[in-house]
Design an enzyme around this catalytic site. Structure first.
Site, short mmCIF file in Angstrom:
data_model
loop_
_atom_site.label_atom_id
_atom_site.label_comp_id
_atom_site.label_asym_id
_atom_site.label_seq_id
_atom_site.Cartn_x
_atom_site.Cartn_y
_atom_site.Cartn_z
N HIS A 90 14.45 33.25 -15.18
CA HIS A 90 15.44 34.25 -14.73
C HIS A 90 15.38 34.55 -13.23
O HIS A 90 16.24 35.27 -12.74
CB HIS A 90 15.23 35.57 -15.48
CG HIS A 90 15.46 35.47 -16.96
ND1 HIS A 90 16.65 34.99 -17.49
CD2 HIS A 90 14.67 35.79 -18.02
CE1 HIS A 90 16.55 35.03 -18.82
NE2 HIS A 90 15.37 35.50 -19.16
N ASP A 100 14.60 28.71 -24.80
CA ASP A 100 14.24 30.13 -24.87
C ASP A 100 15.39 30.92 -25.51
O ASP A 100 16.55 30.50 -25.42
CB ASP A 100 14.00 30.61 -23.44
CG ASP A 100 13.34 31.97 -23.34
OD1 ASP A 100 12.12 32.01 -23.12
OD2 ASP A 100 14.05 32.99 -23.46
N HIS A 127 16.63 33.55 -24.41
CA HIS A 127 17.47 34.10 -23.34
C HIS A 127 18.10 32.97 -22.52
O HIS A 127 17.51 31.90 -22.37
CB HIS A 127 16.63 34.98 -22.41
CG HIS A 127 15.98 36.15 -23.08
ND1 HIS A 127 14.73 36.07 -23.68
CD2 HIS A 127 16.41 37.42 -23.25
CE1 HIS A 127 14.42 37.26 -24.19
NE2 HIS A 127 15.42 38.10 -23.95
N ASP A 137 10.66 32.79 -28.08
CA ASP A 137 11.18 34.10 -28.49
C ASP A 137 12.39 33.97 -29.42
O ASP A 137 13.02 34.96 -29.77
CB ASP A 137 11.50 34.99 -27.28
CG ASP A 137 12.19 34.25 -26.16
OD1 ASP A 137 12.56 33.08 -26.36
OD2 ASP A 137 12.37 34.85 -25.08
ZN LIG Z 1 13.25 34.69 -23.36
#
Ligand SMILES: [Zn+2]
Length: 384
Positions: A134, A172, A174, A261
């Site tokens: 990120h 992931d 995200h 995750d």
């Molecule tokens: Zn994540």
């Protein structure tokens, strides 16, 4: 069996954002201990490698100089006038002692993984502490300060020269926004992110319409998924949309962010994969990644992450891990009523039927959109 490297440093534990922060360094240290206890580090074709810190010149491949300076300043006793301009001093990215040193070691670890693969010392190198996808050019976000996957990719391109092709594949939960952003205008780096839809989850981006711009149009791929997506739906979508792109693009290097995750027990997200599903994805990647730079990523249940990454690492090495968690590590994992503790999950998620149907339809829409918007750039049939 593949020549495999595992990157490890006790200094990974220095990136400690406090006792209530989800990104606990113990995720990485327990994974390492579990790999060791399972005997994976004793094989002749595995080497352990210790990273050094990334230098400022290398960080500047991706990050602005004034941002690098802002991350370094607090540790050198210089106050930052406007830390929030850099995403620093937030709940997600608190300013902590030793932040610059710890982050440059994590970045250095992904750079080392890339170097080992470029130099042919390993055909796959795994940095479990990495995958901080990120971080932006000049702003920290979502627990990430320096974007080690983007740095590793930029480093590969710099070392191998024009014409080298890199796939960045991010599983992931995200969206891999920072990495997508770094290569959004380029066609030599194909970024692919599968994630829980931004409608439900940070960072809110990663819609199928984000396909790259200019030269890079058709080379950013996003496969958003609905909450409660299970193994079967995820794998179906992966095989339909991602596998053809991997095979058509024919990358020289594959860089993966292997956040876990997506697991049904993860406290921060709503996808519903098991370790069996996670490993199936790694199984899809492995034969298509002859030169593979693997990084960790998210995953916030400390009883899940070490097991998943141990299973993934064994797959990278092409050995069978033991079925049971070795006695010496078992006390870290909750006992079940269903017999001995296993590396794989012994149970799975219970998903409401309506949600399961919605998750399937959501995935079908994403896959259809990718085929229509992205496949033509790669001479693949759109299927319509
Ligand atoms: Zn994540």
């Amino acid at each position: 069996m593949r020549q495999t490297a595992l990157i490890h440093s006790p200094r990974f534990a220095e990136y400690d954002l406090g006792p209530s922060h989800p990104l606990r360094p113990i995720r990485v240290s327990r994974a390492h201990e579990l790999m060791r206890a399972c005997g994976l580090l004793e094989h002749d074709h595995v080497s352990l490698a210790t990273p050094s810190s990334a230098d400022e010149e290398t960080l500047a491949l991706i990050h602005d100089r004034d941002y690098i300076e802002a991350v370094r300043a607090p540790g050198e006793g210089r106050a930052l006038k406007r830390p929030l301009d850099y995403g620093l001093g937030t709940v997600d990215n608190p300013i902590v002692a030793g932040m610059y040193e710890a982050m440059t070691v994590v970045a250095g670890a992904s750079l080392l993984a890339a170097d080992l693969v470029i130099d042919g010392k390993a055909s796959v190198a795994f940095n479990p502490s990495g995958g901080l996808h990120h971080a932006h050019r000049a702003r920290a976000a979502g627990f990430c300060i320096f974007n080690d996957p983007a740095l590793a990719i930029a480093h590969i391109v710099e070392r191998c020269g024009e014409g080298v092709k890199v796939v960045y594949l991010d599983i992931d939960a995200h969206h891999g926004d920072g990495v997508q952003e770094a290569f959004y205008h380029r066609r030599d780096v194909l970024t692919i992110s599968l994630h829980e839809s931004g409608r439900y989850l940070f960072p809110g981006t990663g819609d199928v319409e984000e396909i790259g711009e200019g030269e890079g149009e058709g080379f950013s791929v996003n496969l958003p998924l609905s909450p409660y997506t299970n193994d079967e739906v995820y794998l179906w979508a992966f095989r339909e949309a991602v596998v053809p792109l991997l095979e058509a693009f024919q990358p020289d290097f594959v860089c993966t962010q292997l956040g876990v995750d997506t697991h049904y027990q993860d406290p921060l997200t709503h996808l519903c994969l098991t370790t069996q599903g996670y490993l199936s994805i790694v199984n899809e990647i492995a034969p298509r990644a002859p030169k593979w730079v693997a990084m960790g990523g998210g995953g916030y249940d400390v009883t899940v992450v070490p097991r998943a990454w141990t299973l993934a690492f064994a797959r990278m090495m092409e050995v069978d891990p033991p079925e049971l968690i070795p006695e010496s590590e078992a006390h870290h994992y909750p006992a079940t009523n269903e017999g001995p503790l296993t590396l794989h999950d012994s149970a799975g998620p219970k998903i409401d039927e309506d949600w399961a149907r919605l998750a399937r339809e959501f995935a079908e829409t994403s896959v259809r959109e990718i085929k229509q918007r992205i496949f033509p750039f790669h001479d693949l049939p759109t299927g319509s």
